[in-house]
Write a protein that holds these residues in place. Structure first.
Motif, short mmCIF file in Angstrom:
data_model
loop_
_atom_site.label_atom_id
_atom_site.label_comp_id
_atom_site.label_asym_id
_atom_site.label_seq_id
_atom_site.Cartn_x
_atom_site.Cartn_y
_atom_site.Cartn_z
N PHE A 196 47.98 108.89 26.86
CA PHE A 196 46.75 108.34 27.41
C PHE A 196 46.86 106.82 27.33
CE2 PHE A 196 45.72 112.37 25.37
CZ PHE A 196 45.06 113.05 26.39
N GLU A 197 46.63 106.13 28.45
CA GLU A 197 46.72 104.67 28.46
C GLU A 197 45.32 104.07 28.59
OE1 GLU A 197 49.45 103.31 31.40
OE2 GLU A 197 51.16 104.23 30.39
N PHE A 198 45.08 103.05 27.79
CA PHE A 198 43.79 102.36 27.77
C PHE A 198 44.02 100.88 28.00
CE2 PHE A 198 43.43 106.12 25.20
CZ PHE A 198 42.18 106.63 25.50
N GLY A 199 42.96 100.18 28.37
CA GLY A 199 43.05 98.75 28.58
C GLY A 199 43.30 98.00 27.29
N LYS A 200 43.69 96.76 27.42
CA LYS A 200 44.03 95.91 26.26
C LYS A 200 42.90 95.80 25.26
CE LYS A 200 47.23 92.58 27.81
NZ LYS A 200 47.75 91.46 27.23
N GLY B 299 45.63 102.38 35.64
CA GLY B 299 45.96 103.53 34.81
C GLY B 299 45.35 103.50 33.44
N ASN B 300 44.23 102.82 33.25
CA ASN B 300 43.60 102.73 31.95
C ASN B 300 42.29 103.51 31.93
OD1 ASN B 300 45.57 100.89 31.08
ND2 ASN B 300 44.46 99.22 32.02
N PHE C 82 51.00 92.17 30.54
CA PHE C 82 50.32 93.30 31.18
C PHE C 82 50.40 94.59 30.37
CE2 PHE C 82 51.35 90.53 34.81
CZ PHE C 82 50.05 90.35 35.30
N ASP C 83 50.76 94.51 29.11
CA ASP C 83 50.86 95.70 28.28
C ASP C 83 49.51 96.40 28.17
OD1 ASP C 83 53.48 95.13 27.83
OD2 ASP C 83 53.18 94.31 25.82
N ASP C 84 49.55 97.72 28.05
CA ASP C 84 48.36 98.53 27.81
C ASP C 84 48.44 99.10 26.41
OD1 ASP C 84 47.36 98.25 30.43
OD2 ASP C 84 48.67 99.86 31.13
N SER C 85 47.31 99.55 25.91
CA SER C 85 47.28 100.31 24.67
C SER C 85 47.44 101.77 25.03
CB SER C 85 45.94 100.10 23.96
OG SER C 85 45.76 98.75 23.64
N GLU C 86 48.06 102.54 24.14
CA GLU C 86 48.24 103.96 24.45
C GLU C 86 48.24 104.82 23.20
OE1 GLU C 86 51.88 103.27 26.65
OE2 GLU C 86 53.04 104.19 25.03
N ILE C 87 47.81 106.05 23.41
CA ILE C 87 47.88 107.08 22.38
C ILE C 87 48.69 108.23 22.97
CG2 ILE C 87 46.57 108.87 21.16
CD1 ILE C 87 44.35 106.90 20.75
N THR C 88 49.65 108.71 22.20
CA THR C 88 50.44 109.86 22.62
C THR C 88 50.21 110.98 21.61
OG1 THR C 88 52.13 108.40 23.55
CG2 THR C 88 52.77 110.69 23.16
#
Length: 142
Positions: free
Chosen positions: A114-118, A10-11, A87-93
């Protein structure tokens, strides 16, 4: 292989403007320009000079496609969360107004994450969207 695994989790990963234009140029308005874009395994989001274009390929074959737009002038708030350990992802809302009239006493709003990789550097996108949201906030409250 890393991009495929990232997409499966989902990244989003960045895609070249040329590739986005070749695949999705038919969705652009006259004179609209693609600034950047990102892709999951089958889904894509594109930032143009006018809007965010969200492209969702649906079904088993992915032939069914849903295209939605969020106008840049409707964005009023942006949040960012960087990845932690594990396993956390980076995200922008982004939070945006969905009402046809922005200056109303009770606007309808929505948000999109929007989810992005670490390892993806979110700061440039965050700052660009935050700057836009700040300008919109000032304009809407003037």
């Amino acid at each position: 292989m890393a991009n495929l695994l990232s997409g499966l989790f989902g990244n989003y990963s960045e895609v070249s403007v040329q590739e986005l234009f070749q695949q999705y140029g038919q969705y652009l308005m006259a004179e609209e320009q693609i600034r950047t874009g990102f892709k999951l395994v089958r889904d894509t989001f594109i930032i143009t000079d006018e809007r965010l274009i969200l492209i969702d390929h649906q079904g088993v074959t992915g032939r069914k496609t849903r295209v939605a737009s969020i106008h840049l002038d409707a964005i009023y708030e942006v949040t960012m969360e960087t990845a932690g350990t594990g396993f956390d992802d980076s995200e922008i809302t982004i939070h945006y107004i969905t009402s046809p009239y922005f200056k109303t006493t009770d606007p309808h709003t929505a948000s999109y994450k929007f989810e992005f990789g670490k390892k993806f550097n979110l700061q440039p996108i965050y700052v660009a969207l935050l700057t836009l949201a700040h300008q919109n906030h000032k304009r809407l409250n003037a």
